[in-house]
Design a protein around this motif. Structure first.
Motif, mmCIF file in Angstrom:
data_model
loop_
_atom_site.group_PDB
_atom_site.id
_atom_site.type_symbol
_atom_site.label_atom_id
_atom_site.label_comp_id
_atom_site.label_asym_id
_atom_site.label_seq_id
_atom_site.Cartn_x
_atom_site.Cartn_y
_atom_site.Cartn_z
ATOM 1 N N MET A 158 34.160 49.717 105.705
ATOM 2 C CA MET A 158 33.680 48.400 106.122
ATOM 3 C C MET A 158 34.026 47.361 105.046
ATOM 4 S SD MET A 158 29.869 47.528 107.455
ATOM 5 C CE MET A 158 29.600 49.250 107.906
ATOM 6 N N SER A 159 34.586 46.249 105.445
ATOM 7 C CA SER A 159 34.989 45.243 104.456
ATOM 8 C C SER A 159 33.822 44.321 104.118
ATOM 9 C CB SER A 159 36.161 44.424 104.993
ATOM 10 O OG SER A 159 35.795 43.759 106.177
ATOM 11 N N ALA A 160 33.934 43.664 102.972
ATOM 12 C CA ALA A 160 32.894 42.739 102.544
ATOM 13 C C ALA A 160 32.903 41.485 103.404
ATOM 14 C CB ALA A 160 33.106 42.371 101.083
ATOM 15 N N VAL A 161 31.739 40.861 103.534
ATOM 16 C CA VAL A 161 31.644 39.607 104.283
ATOM 17 C C VAL A 161 32.083 38.464 103.361
ATOM 18 C CG1 VAL A 161 30.089 38.030 105.477
ATOM 19 C CG2 VAL A 161 29.776 40.503 105.714
ATOM 20 N N PRO A 162 33.104 37.703 103.747
ATOM 21 C CA PRO A 162 33.535 36.602 102.872
ATOM 22 C C PRO A 162 32.429 35.557 102.736
ATOM 23 C CG PRO A 162 35.054 36.923 104.726
ATOM 24 C CD PRO A 162 33.848 37.771 104.986
ATOM 25 N N PRO A 163 32.182 35.061 101.520
ATOM 26 C CA PRO A 163 31.139 34.042 101.343
ATOM 27 C C PRO A 163 31.509 32.751 102.075
ATOM 28 C CG PRO A 163 32.383 34.359 99.303
ATOM 29 C CD PRO A 163 32.858 35.406 100.268
ATOM 30 N N LEU A 164 30.469 32.107 102.621
ATOM 31 C CA LEU A 164 30.693 30.879 103.385
ATOM 32 C C LEU A 164 30.683 29.687 102.431
ATOM 33 C CD1 LEU A 164 31.206 29.921 106.243
ATOM 34 C CD2 LEU A 164 28.748 29.723 106.586
ATOM 35 N N GLU A 165 31.755 29.568 101.638
ATOM 36 C CA GLU A 165 31.828 28.469 100.669
ATOM 37 C C GLU A 165 32.133 27.146 101.385
ATOM 38 O OE1 GLU A 165 35.309 28.152 98.317
ATOM 39 O OE2 GLU A 165 36.259 29.887 99.212
ATOM 40 N N PRO A 166 31.791 26.016 100.747
ATOM 41 C CA PRO A 166 31.994 24.713 101.401
ATOM 42 C C PRO A 166 33.428 24.507 101.903
ATOM 43 C CG PRO A 166 30.687 24.433 99.426
ATOM 44 C CD PRO A 166 31.103 25.880 99.449
ATOM 45 N N ALA A 167 34.429 24.910 101.118
ATOM 46 C CA ALA A 167 35.819 24.708 101.541
ATOM 47 C C ALA A 167 36.145 25.503 102.802
ATOM 48 C CB ALA A 167 36.775 25.094 100.413
ATOM 49 N N CYS A 212 39.068 30.424 126.158
ATOM 50 C CA CYS A 212 38.639 29.822 124.887
ATOM 51 C C CYS A 212 39.695 29.941 123.787
ATOM 52 C CB CYS A 212 37.331 30.454 124.426
ATOM 53 S SG CYS A 212 36.811 29.871 122.823
ATOM 54 N N ARG A 213 39.943 31.179 123.338
ATOM 55 C CA ARG A 213 40.933 31.432 122.284
ATOM 56 C C ARG A 213 40.651 30.667 120.988
ATOM 57 N NH1 ARG A 213 42.410 35.882 123.493
ATOM 58 N NH2 ARG A 213 44.419 35.817 122.443
ATOM 59 N N ALA A 214 39.419 30.263 120.751
ATOM 60 C CA ALA A 214 39.077 29.559 119.505
ATOM 61 C C ALA A 214 39.168 30.537 118.334
ATOM 62 C CB ALA A 214 37.665 28.978 119.599
ATOM 63 N N PRO A 215 39.648 30.063 117.175
ATOM 64 C CA PRO A 215 39.728 30.950 116.028
ATOM 65 C C PRO A 215 38.340 31.187 115.426
ATOM 66 C CG PRO A 215 40.383 28.744 115.384
ATOM 67 C CD PRO A 215 40.100 28.700 116.865
ATOM 68 N N TYR A 216 38.089 32.383 114.917
ATOM 69 C CA TYR A 216 36.839 32.639 114.210
ATOM 70 C C TYR A 216 37.114 33.517 113.001
ATOM 71 C CZ TYR A 216 36.967 37.227 116.448
ATOM 72 O OH TYR A 216 37.365 38.474 116.860
ATOM 73 N N LEU A 217 36.274 33.360 112.005
ATOM 74 C CA LEU A 217 36.296 34.243 110.853
ATOM 75 C C LEU A 217 35.051 35.111 110.961
ATOM 76 C CD1 LEU A 217 37.765 34.897 108.158
ATOM 77 C CD2 LEU A 217 36.092 33.444 107.059
ATOM 78 N N ASP A 218 35.258 36.396 111.169
ATOM 79 C CA ASP A 218 34.157 37.324 111.401
ATOM 80 C C ASP A 218 33.358 37.516 110.122
ATOM 81 O OD1 ASP A 218 32.474 39.400 111.972
ATOM 82 O OD2 ASP A 218 34.019 40.697 112.840
ATOM 83 N N ARG A 219 32.100 37.033 110.129
ATOM 84 C CA ARG A 219 31.247 37.207 108.953
ATOM 85 C C ARG A 219 30.077 38.130 109.277
ATOM 86 N NH1 ARG A 219 28.669 33.743 106.953
ATOM 87 N NH2 ARG A 219 28.761 34.414 104.795
ATOM 88 N N THR A 220 30.207 38.932 110.342
ATOM 89 C CA THR A 220 29.161 39.910 110.634
ATOM 90 C C THR A 220 29.326 41.094 109.681
ATOM 91 O OG1 THR A 220 30.507 41.113 112.249
ATOM 92 C CG2 THR A 220 29.181 39.278 113.079
#
Ligand SMILES: [Zn+2]
Length: 182
Positions: free
Chosen positions: A1-10, A146-154
Protein backbone atom coordinates in the motif's frame (compact mmCIF):
# COMPACT_ATOMS: atom_id res chain seq x y z
CA UNK A 1 0.00 0.00 0.00
CA UNK A 2 1.44 3.39 -0.95
CA UNK A 3 1.58 6.42 1.31
CA UNK A 4 -1.11 9.08 1.06
CA UNK A 5 0.42 12.22 -0.48
CA UNK A 6 0.08 15.23 1.85
CA UNK A 7 -2.50 17.79 0.77
CA UNK A 8 -0.10 20.74 0.57
CA UNK A 9 -1.37 24.17 -0.56
CA UNK A 10 0.34 23.89 -3.97
CA UNK A 11 -1.40 20.58 -4.56
CA UNK A 12 -4.76 22.16 -3.75
CA UNK A 13 -3.92 24.92 -6.21
CA UNK A 14 -3.13 22.29 -8.88
CA UNK A 15 -6.47 20.61 -8.20
CA UNK A 16 -8.26 23.99 -8.43
CA UNK A 17 -6.72 24.51 -11.87
CA UNK A 18 -7.57 20.97 -13.02
CA UNK A 19 -11.15 21.10 -11.74
CA UNK A 20 -11.89 24.42 -13.41
CA UNK A 21 -12.83 22.26 -16.39
CA UNK A 22 -15.62 19.73 -15.84
CA UNK A 23 -18.09 18.38 -18.40
CA UNK A 24 -20.81 18.22 -15.72
CA UNK A 25 -20.77 21.97 -15.01
CA UNK A 26 -22.22 24.81 -17.05
CA UNK A 27 -20.19 26.35 -18.61
CA UNK A 28 -17.73 23.45 -18.71
CA UNK A 29 -14.72 25.76 -18.56
CA UNK A 30 -14.82 28.02 -15.49
CA UNK A 31 -11.17 29.03 -15.46
CA UNK A 32 -10.82 32.72 -14.70
CA UNK A 33 -7.95 34.79 -13.39
CA UNK A 34 -10.20 36.06 -10.58
CA UNK A 35 -10.75 32.50 -9.36
CA UNK A 36 -7.02 31.72 -9.44
CA UNK A 37 -6.22 34.93 -7.57
CA UNK A 38 -8.81 34.00 -4.92
CA UNK A 39 -7.48 30.42 -4.65
CA UNK A 40 -3.92 31.75 -4.28
CA UNK A 41 -4.92 34.14 -1.50
CA UNK A 42 -6.88 31.42 0.31
CA UNK A 43 -3.97 28.95 0.13
CA UNK A 44 -1.24 31.42 1.07
CA UNK A 45 0.19 31.29 -2.46
CA UNK A 46 -0.73 34.79 -3.58
CA UNK A 47 2.83 35.37 -4.79
CA UNK A 48 2.47 32.71 -7.50
CA UNK A 49 -1.06 33.68 -8.59
CA UNK A 50 -0.92 37.45 -8.05
CA UNK A 51 1.02 38.14 -11.25
CA UNK A 52 -1.36 36.17 -13.50
CA UNK A 53 -3.39 38.28 -15.93
CA UNK A 54 -6.10 37.69 -18.56
CA UNK A 55 -3.35 37.42 -21.18
CA UNK A 56 -2.12 34.24 -19.47
CA UNK A 57 -5.41 32.35 -19.90
CA UNK A 58 -4.43 30.53 -23.13
CA UNK A 59 -1.19 29.31 -21.53
CA UNK A 60 -2.99 28.32 -18.35
CA UNK A 61 -5.44 26.25 -20.41
CA UNK A 62 -2.47 24.58 -22.13
CA UNK A 63 -0.94 23.84 -18.74
CA UNK A 64 -4.23 22.41 -17.50
CA UNK A 65 -4.42 20.22 -20.59
CA UNK A 66 -0.84 19.02 -20.07
CA UNK A 67 -1.47 18.19 -16.41
CA UNK A 68 -4.71 16.41 -17.30
CA UNK A 69 -2.75 14.14 -19.65
CA UNK A 70 -0.68 13.03 -16.63
CA UNK A 71 -3.86 11.74 -14.92
CA UNK A 72 -5.31 10.24 -18.09
CA UNK A 73 -2.09 8.43 -19.14
CA UNK A 74 -2.65 4.67 -19.40
CA UNK A 75 0.07 3.39 -17.03
CA UNK A 76 2.63 4.56 -14.42
CA UNK A 77 5.50 4.84 -16.93
CA UNK A 78 3.39 7.00 -19.24
CA UNK A 79 2.29 9.14 -16.30
CA UNK A 80 5.87 9.79 -15.28
CA UNK A 81 6.94 10.51 -18.87
CA UNK A 82 4.06 12.97 -19.31
CA UNK A 83 4.77 14.64 -15.97
CA UNK A 84 8.44 15.04 -16.94
CA UNK A 85 7.43 16.61 -20.24
CA UNK A 86 5.39 19.25 -18.42
CA UNK A 87 8.14 19.75 -15.82
CA UNK A 88 10.70 20.33 -18.56
CA UNK A 89 8.41 22.97 -20.06
CA UNK A 90 7.69 24.86 -16.88
CA UNK A 91 10.65 24.64 -14.53
CA UNK A 92 13.58 27.01 -14.56
CA UNK A 93 16.62 25.86 -16.46
CA UNK A 94 18.65 26.30 -19.56
CA UNK A 95 18.70 24.74 -23.01
CA UNK A 96 21.27 24.73 -25.79
CA UNK A 97 20.43 26.57 -29.00
CA UNK A 98 22.30 27.31 -32.21
CA UNK A 99 23.21 30.99 -32.64
CA UNK A 100 22.98 32.69 -36.10
CA UNK A 101 26.77 32.24 -36.59
CA UNK A 102 26.43 28.49 -36.04
CA UNK A 103 27.90 28.37 -32.55
CA UNK A 104 26.05 26.84 -29.66
CA UNK A 105 24.86 28.96 -26.78
CA UNK A 106 22.86 28.61 -23.62
CA UNK A 107 19.36 29.99 -23.55
CA UNK A 108 16.76 29.97 -20.80
CA UNK A 109 14.08 27.34 -21.27
CA UNK A 110 11.14 29.12 -22.85
CA UNK A 111 8.45 30.07 -20.40
CA UNK A 112 6.41 33.23 -20.18
CA UNK A 113 7.25 35.00 -16.94
CA UNK A 114 3.85 35.39 -15.26
CA UNK A 115 2.71 31.81 -15.81
CA UNK A 116 6.20 30.50 -15.02
CA UNK A 117 6.17 30.51 -11.19
CA UNK A 118 2.54 29.37 -11.08
CA UNK A 119 3.15 26.53 -13.55
CA UNK A 120 6.33 25.46 -11.76
CA UNK A 121 4.52 25.49 -8.41
CA UNK A 122 1.50 23.39 -9.43
CA UNK A 123 3.48 20.98 -11.59
CA UNK A 124 6.07 20.59 -8.83
CA UNK A 125 3.25 19.77 -6.40
CA UNK A 126 2.10 16.92 -8.64
CA UNK A 127 5.69 15.67 -8.94
CA UNK A 128 6.01 15.63 -5.12
CA UNK A 129 2.66 13.83 -4.85
CA UNK A 130 3.85 11.23 -7.38
CA UNK A 131 7.04 10.64 -5.41
CA UNK A 132 5.14 10.42 -2.10
CA UNK A 133 2.29 8.14 -3.16
CA UNK A 134 3.16 6.68 -6.55
CA UNK A 135 1.43 7.42 -9.86
CA UNK A 136 -1.20 4.71 -9.28
CA UNK A 137 -2.90 7.40 -7.21
CA UNK A 138 -3.43 9.56 -10.32
CA UNK A 139 -6.60 8.73 -12.16
CA UNK A 140 -9.64 9.98 -14.04
CA UNK A 141 -13.21 9.43 -12.83
CA UNK A 142 -14.71 6.15 -14.08
CA UNK A 143 -18.23 7.63 -14.22
CA UNK A 144 -19.22 8.60 -17.76
CA UNK A 145 -19.21 11.29 -18.98
CA UNK A 146 -17.28 12.84 -16.07
CA UNK A 147 -13.64 11.81 -16.62
CA UNK A 148 -12.52 14.44 -14.07
CA UNK A 149 -8.96 13.94 -12.83
CA UNK A 150 -8.46 12.95 -9.18
CA UNK A 151 -5.54 12.29 -6.91
CA UNK A 152 -6.44 9.32 -4.75
CA UNK A 153 -5.76 10.23 -1.12
CA UNK A 154 -7.68 7.33 0.43
CA UNK A 155 -5.70 5.00 2.66
CA UNK A 156 -6.42 1.91 0.55
CA UNK A 157 -5.69 3.74 -2.73
CA UNK A 158 -8.55 2.18 -4.67
CA UNK A 159 -10.53 5.29 -5.59
CA UNK A 160 -12.34 5.12 -8.96
CA UNK A 161 -14.56 8.22 -8.93
CA UNK A 162 -13.78 11.91 -8.54
CA UNK A 163 -16.46 12.58 -5.91
CA UNK A 164 -19.36 11.16 -3.93
CA UNK A 165 -21.81 12.42 -6.55
CA UNK A 166 -20.16 10.40 -9.35
CA UNK A 167 -19.83 7.39 -7.04
CA UNK A 168 -23.59 7.51 -6.37
CA UNK A 169 -24.47 8.10 -10.04
CA UNK A 170 -22.39 5.07 -11.07
CA UNK A 171 -23.91 2.90 -8.31
CA UNK A 172 -27.43 3.91 -9.37
CA UNK A 173 -26.63 3.17 -13.03
CA UNK A 174 -25.22 -0.27 -12.12
CA UNK A 175 -28.31 -0.98 -10.01
CA UNK A 176 -30.62 0.02 -12.89
CA UNK A 177 -28.81 -2.22 -15.37
CA UNK A 178 -28.93 -5.14 -12.88
CA UNK A 179 -32.66 -4.81 -12.23
CA UNK A 180 -33.38 -4.40 -15.96
CA UNK A 181 -31.65 -7.69 -16.71
CA UNK A 182 -33.40 -9.72 -14.02
ZN1 LIG B 1 -16.62 12.16 -11.59
Amino acid sequence: MSAVPPLEPALRLAVALLHSYWVLQDPVDQLTITRLHAAGRELGLAEVTGTLTEADLPRLRELREGLYRVFAAPDPAARIATLNEVLAEVSDGTAVETAPDGTLRLTPLPHACPVGPFAAEVTGALARAAVAGGTDRFGVCAADPCRAPYLDRTRAGRQRFCCELCNNRAAAAAYRSRTRRS
